[in-house]
Enzyme design. Structure first.
Site, short mmCIF file in Angstrom:
data_model
loop_
_atom_site.label_atom_id
_atom_site.label_comp_id
_atom_site.label_asym_id
_atom_site.label_seq_id
_atom_site.Cartn_x
_atom_site.Cartn_y
_atom_site.Cartn_z
N LYS A 54 15.08 -3.80 16.50
CA LYS A 54 16.02 -2.68 16.64
C LYS A 54 15.67 -1.56 15.65
O LYS A 54 15.65 -0.38 16.00
CB LYS A 54 17.46 -3.17 16.43
CG LYS A 54 17.97 -3.99 17.61
CD LYS A 54 19.25 -4.75 17.31
CE LYS A 54 19.58 -5.67 18.49
NZ LYS A 54 20.75 -6.52 18.24
N GLN A 98 25.01 -7.82 13.64
CA GLN A 98 24.18 -8.76 14.39
C GLN A 98 24.90 -10.11 14.51
O GLN A 98 25.32 -10.69 13.51
CB GLN A 98 22.82 -8.93 13.69
CG GLN A 98 21.84 -9.82 14.44
CD GLN A 98 21.41 -9.23 15.79
OE1 GLN A 98 21.11 -8.05 15.89
NE2 GLN A 98 21.40 -10.07 16.82
N ASP A 121 27.79 -1.31 19.96
CA ASP A 121 27.68 -2.49 20.82
C ASP A 121 28.76 -2.49 21.91
O ASP A 121 28.69 -3.29 22.85
CB ASP A 121 27.81 -3.77 19.99
CG ASP A 121 26.45 -4.42 19.73
OD1 ASP A 121 25.52 -4.19 20.53
OD2 ASP A 121 26.33 -5.14 18.72
#
Ligand code: NDP
Length: 297
Positions: A54, A98, A121
């Site tokens: 990422k 994460q 997200d």
């Protein structure tokens, strides 16, 4: 030889990232450098690889990234404190936590602490609610990437029967909401569904998000269906370790019109859509930095 199209997720992701790069350049020219903060708690090797990818993609797109690596024994209060600081920072536009977190941490509370405006997200309840009402700005990355692959492959999705296998909060449910928003007729299957293969065989579009290697064989699929395989499963075969999807690709290829491979299908799109969401969040925050939000911004 099969006539099925192998949907190239890497190429689609490269196109999406080229768009992101152009948008980042425009934002920078207007005085805003999009910035993504990534939080990793503990030392899970798979999560470490995801975070590195990422950060790498962000750099390629011109997005600034800040890595916050916290030890596995980090307390909930410390994690929440960091999230609050990132929420308050004018430099940070996107916050990615994460997953999975170490078992002693409360995942739902941590996700809920992220400002909905920086929730790249799309997991915050406010954004989940927005998605269900068809007004979300930040939608979960994997399902959003799947929608792009479907549109690239099929064009118009209206009226198609889509079957989503899996009902998790991060893939199955938001996927179903996005398909519904695109005017598909949607069926969601899960571990308690009866006659799952029979129901799936009625689908024009199949989204497999189960986490079971090659569970979906050709007998689950209608001839001519378009299949998006979200599953990523590591298997040991012939003395080596490899990644396979939830769909049995070899048998499916002889039957379907198009299918994503694993790897090289959905995975690259997930990262590309994380970058798109970061740019969207940066643009929104640059436009109205003080806009109210209902949570702990
Ligand atoms: P979860 O484990 O959270 O959810 C799995 C879902 O599959 C559940 O809803 C479960 O049903 C359902 N399920 C399990 N067994 C069956 C069965 N026999 N028949 C029908 N449904 C079943 O997984 P995720 O949604 O997080 O991930 C799914 C897969 O996608 C994983 O392989 C994951 O690694 C991968 N993934 C890939 C991403 C990418 O970028 N390509 C991103 C995110 C995930 P129930 O609710 O009843 O338990």
């Amino acid at each position: 030889m099969s006539a099925a199209l192998l949907i190239d997720g890497k190429a689609a992701a490269a196109r999406a990232l080229a768009e992101v790069k152009a948008e980042v350049a425009a934002l920078k020219a207007a005085g805003t450098t999009p910035c993504l903060a990534v939080i990793l708690v503990g030392e899970d090797p798979a999560s470490d690889v995801y975070v590195r990818n990422k950060v790498l993609r962000a750099g390629e797109a011109g997005i600034r990234s800040l890595e916050h690596r916290l030890p596995a024994n980090t307390a909930q209060a410390e994690l929440l404190g960091l999230i609050q600081r990132l929420n308050a920072s004018a430099e940070v536009h996107g916050i990615l936590l994460q997953l999975p977190l170490p078992a002693h941490l409360e995942e739902a509370a941590a996700l809920q602490a992220i400002s909905p405006r920086k929730d790249v997200d799309g997991f915050h309840a406010e954004n989940v609610g927005g998605l269900s009402q068809g007004r979300a700005v930040l939608t979960p990355c994997t399902p959003s990437g799947c929608m792009q692959l479907l549109r690239d492959t099929l064009g118009e999705l209206r009226g198609k029967h889509a079957v989503v296998v899996g009902r998790s909060n991060i893939v199955g449910k938001p996927m179903a909401a996005l398909l519904l928003q695109a005017d598909c007729s949607v069926t969601v299957l899960h571990s308690r569904s009866h006659n799952a293969a029979e129901l799936c065989r009625q689908a024009d579009i199949v989204i497999a998000a189960v986490g079971r290697p090659r569970m979906i064989g050709a007998h689950w699929l209608k001839p001519g269906a378009v299949v998006i395989d979200v599953g990523i499963n590591r298997v040991e075969e012939h003395g080596r370790s490899r990644l396979v999807g939830d769909v049995d690709l070899d048998s499916a290829l002889a039957k379907v019109a198009a299918i994503t491979p694993v790897p090289g299908g959905v995975g690259p799109m997930t990262i590309a859509y994380l970058m798109k969401n970061t740019v969207t969040a940066a643009r929104q925050l640059a436009r109205s930095p003080e806009a109210p939000c209902l949570s702990t911004c």
